[in-house]
Design an enzyme around this catalytic site. Structure first.
Site, PDB file in Angstrom:
ATOM      1  N   TRP A  30       0.868  -1.194   0.000  1.00 56.34           N
ATOM      2  CA  TRP A  30       0.000   0.000   0.000  1.00 56.34           C
ATOM      3  C   TRP A  30       0.896   1.233   0.000  1.00 56.34           C
ATOM      4  O   TRP A  30       1.899   1.261   0.714  1.00 56.34           O
ATOM      5  CB  TRP A  30      -0.882  -0.039   1.263  1.00 56.34           C
ATOM      6  CG  TRP A  30      -2.072   0.880   1.194  1.00 56.34           C
ATOM      7  CD1 TRP A  30      -2.061   2.221   1.397  1.00 56.34           C
ATOM      8  CD2 TRP A  30      -3.425   0.528   0.930  1.00 56.34           C
ATOM      9  NE1 TRP A  30      -3.319   2.729   1.275  1.00 56.34           N
ATOM     10  CE2 TRP A  30      -4.186   1.723   0.988  1.00 56.34           C
ATOM     11  CE3 TRP A  30      -4.074  -0.674   0.643  1.00 56.34           C
ATOM     12  CZ2 TRP A  30      -5.557   1.742   0.783  1.00 56.34           C
ATOM     13  CZ3 TRP A  30      -5.439  -0.650   0.440  1.00 56.34           C
ATOM     14  CH2 TRP A  30      -6.168   0.548   0.500  1.00 56.34           C
ATOM     15  N   THR A  64       0.151  -2.027   5.567  1.00 60.54           N
ATOM     16  CA  THR A  64       0.874  -1.862   6.827  1.00 60.54           C
ATOM     17  C   THR A  64       0.288  -2.742   7.930  1.00 60.54           C
ATOM     18  O   THR A  64       1.018  -3.249   8.785  1.00 60.54           O
ATOM     19  CB  THR A  64       0.831  -0.363   7.234  1.00 60.54           C
ATOM     20  OG1 THR A  64       1.604   0.355   6.265  1.00 60.54           O
ATOM     21  CG2 THR A  64       1.403  -0.133   8.605  1.00 60.54           C
ATOM     22  N   PHE A  65      -1.020  -2.943   7.884  1.00 51.82           N
ATOM     23  CA  PHE A  65      -1.639  -3.786   8.916  1.00 51.82           C
ATOM     24  C   PHE A  65      -1.031  -5.194   8.908  1.00 51.82           C
ATOM     25  O   PHE A  65      -0.901  -5.835   9.958  1.00 51.82           O
ATOM     26  CB  PHE A  65      -3.165  -3.864   8.707  1.00 51.82           C
ATOM     27  CG  PHE A  65      -3.884  -4.515   9.854  1.00 51.82           C
ATOM     28  CD1 PHE A  65      -4.131  -3.828  11.022  1.00 51.82           C
ATOM     29  CD2 PHE A  65      -4.282  -5.844   9.771  1.00 51.82           C
ATOM     30  CE1 PHE A  65      -4.770  -4.445  12.104  1.00 51.82           C
ATOM     31  CE2 PHE A  65      -4.924  -6.462  10.833  1.00 51.82           C
ATOM     32  CZ  PHE A  65      -5.172  -5.762  11.996  1.00 51.82           C
ATOM     33  N   HIS A  96      -9.848   4.796   9.831  1.00 49.05           N
ATOM     34  CA  HIS A  96      -9.052   3.627   9.450  1.00 49.05           C
ATOM     35  C   HIS A  96      -7.578   3.834   9.824  1.00 49.05           C
ATOM     36  O   HIS A  96      -6.910   2.923  10.299  1.00 49.05           O
ATOM     37  CB  HIS A  96      -9.179   3.386   7.941  1.00 49.05           C
ATOM     38  CG  HIS A  96      -9.123   1.951   7.576  1.00 49.05           C
ATOM     39  ND1 HIS A  96     -10.236   1.146   7.526  1.00 49.05           N
ATOM     40  CD2 HIS A  96      -8.081   1.152   7.256  1.00 49.05           C
ATOM     41  CE1 HIS A  96      -9.877  -0.071   7.187  1.00 49.05           C
ATOM     42  NE2 HIS A  96      -8.579  -0.105   7.017  1.00 49.05           N
ATOM     43  N   PHE A 121      10.557  -0.653  13.630  1.00 39.05           N
ATOM     44  CA  PHE A 121       9.317  -0.017  13.185  1.00 39.05           C
ATOM     45  C   PHE A 121       9.640   1.098  12.185  1.00 39.05           C
ATOM     46  O   PHE A 121       9.882   2.236  12.561  1.00 39.05           O
ATOM     47  CB  PHE A 121       8.606   0.543  14.415  1.00 39.05           C
ATOM     48  CG  PHE A 121       7.226   1.066  14.169  1.00 39.05           C
ATOM     49  CD1 PHE A 121       6.167   0.202  13.930  1.00 39.05           C
ATOM     50  CD2 PHE A 121       6.964   2.424  14.195  1.00 39.05           C
ATOM     51  CE1 PHE A 121       4.885   0.689  13.713  1.00 39.05           C
ATOM     52  CE2 PHE A 121       5.686   2.919  13.983  1.00 39.05           C
ATOM     53  CZ  PHE A 121       4.648   2.045  13.745  1.00 39.05           C
TER      54      PHE A 121
HETATM   55  C1  DLZ Z   1      -7.241  -0.081   3.976  1.00 39.21           C
HETATM   56  C2  DLZ Z   1      -6.015   0.757   4.074  1.00 39.21           C
HETATM   57  C3  DLZ Z   1      -6.123   2.165   4.094  1.00 39.21           C
HETATM   58  C4  DLZ Z   1      -7.425   2.877   4.039  1.00 39.21           C
HETATM   59  N1  DLZ Z   1      -5.036   2.931   4.164  1.00 39.21           N
HETATM   60  C5  DLZ Z   1      -3.808   2.354   4.200  1.00 39.21           C
HETATM   61  C6  DLZ Z   1      -2.643   3.138   4.251  1.00 39.21           C
HETATM   62  O1  DLZ Z   1      -2.640   4.363   4.237  1.00 39.21           O
HETATM   63  N2  DLZ Z   1      -1.440   2.481   4.320  1.00 39.21           N
HETATM   64  C7  DLZ Z   1      -1.343   1.118   4.327  1.00 39.21           C
HETATM   65  O2  DLZ Z   1      -0.222   0.587   4.393  1.00 39.21           O
HETATM   66  N3  DLZ Z   1      -2.448   0.356   4.276  1.00 39.21           N
HETATM   67  C8  DLZ Z   1      -3.658   0.914   4.195  1.00 39.21           C
HETATM   68  N4  DLZ Z   1      -4.784   0.144   4.128  1.00 39.21           N
HETATM   69  C9  DLZ Z   1      -4.628  -1.322   4.022  1.00 39.21           C
HETATM   70  C10 DLZ Z   1      -4.440  -2.025   5.385  1.00 39.21           C
HETATM   71  O3  DLZ Z   1      -3.118  -1.860   5.872  1.00 39.21           O
HETATM   72  C11 DLZ Z   1      -4.709  -3.541   5.234  1.00 39.21           C
HETATM   73  O4  DLZ Z   1      -3.929  -4.048   4.176  1.00 39.21           O
HETATM   74  C12 DLZ Z   1      -6.167  -3.829   4.967  1.00 39.21           C
HETATM   75  O5  DLZ Z   1      -6.990  -3.253   5.968  1.00 39.21           O
HETATM   76  C13 DLZ Z   1      -6.434  -5.363   4.930  1.00 39.21           C
HETATM   77  O6  DLZ Z   1      -6.126  -5.962   6.195  1.00 39.21           O
END
Ligand code: DLZ
Length: 170
Positions: A30, A64-65, A96, A121
């Site tokens: 992402w 990132t999640f 979010h 991190f």
């Molecule tokens: C869904 C989402 C959003 C809205 N924004 C970001 C972001 O700014 N940076 C990032 O790394 N990931 C984002 N994600 C995706 C979440 O990290 C994750 O991949 C999804 O919620 C699926 O678990």
């Protein structure tokens, strides 16, 4: 703000040699225009301080999640000395941002506690794209460089402490 006044690529203190150290880098896809730059900074800094390409494993996760589980896979299935997580979360209109930041911060902290290995991190949490660009090779340096140097220092510290334990363990 914690990093407002400092360049993320500025080197503080002596940097140990990374020769023979092994690193696992987990990168979020992402915001890849930013995370690719973080990765570039990170790997070039590891190489600059003596690491070799064959000792740097790079794996990508969707966002990132997912850095937490990616780092856990790295800790479970590889023999790296340190794990570096790289991601970029940019504030949107919903909450979010808060949930992702909170989840990954706690997740990475937990892996640091559960595994006897440094997990770094390297996540940018910014209000907008411009702030992210400034910190991924722009006017505030590159958080990837900072993450690499932190990893090298932590591996060196762990090596030193392990040897101490052997010396003073009587
Ligand atoms: C869904 C989402 C959003 C809205 N924004 C970001 C972001 O700014 N940076 C990032 O790394 N990931 C984002 N994600 C995706 C979440 O990290 C994750 O991949 C999804 O919620 C699926 O678990």
């Amino acid at each position: 703000m914690a990093t407002n006044l400092q360049n993320l690529s500025s080197v503080k203190g002596e940097i140990p040699s990374a020769k023979s150290m092994k690193f696992g880098v987990v990168v979020a896809e992402w915001n890849s225009e930013i995370t690719d730059k973080l990765l570039e900074g990170c790997t070039s800094t590891l190489l600059k301080y003596g690491a070799t390409e064959k000792h740097i494993i790079v794996k990508r996760v969707p966002g990132t999640f997912e850095l937490t589980i990616g780092a856990q896979f790295m800790a479970e299935y590889t023999e790296v000395d340190a794990i570096i997580t790289l991601g970029c979360v940019i504030q949107g209109e919903t909450r979010h941002f808060d949930f992702i930041c909170q989840g990954v911060t706690q997740g990475i902290t937990q892996i640091n506690i559960n595994y006897n290995i440094p997990v770094i991190f390297g996540v940018l949490t910014t209000e907008n794209q411009e702030q992210a660009l400034d910190r991924s090779g722009g006017k505030h340096g590159n958080k990837g460089d900072e993450a690499a140097i932190t990893a090298i220092k932590m591996v060196a510290l762990q090596n030193e402490m392990e040897n101490h334990e052997k010396i003073f363990n009587f």
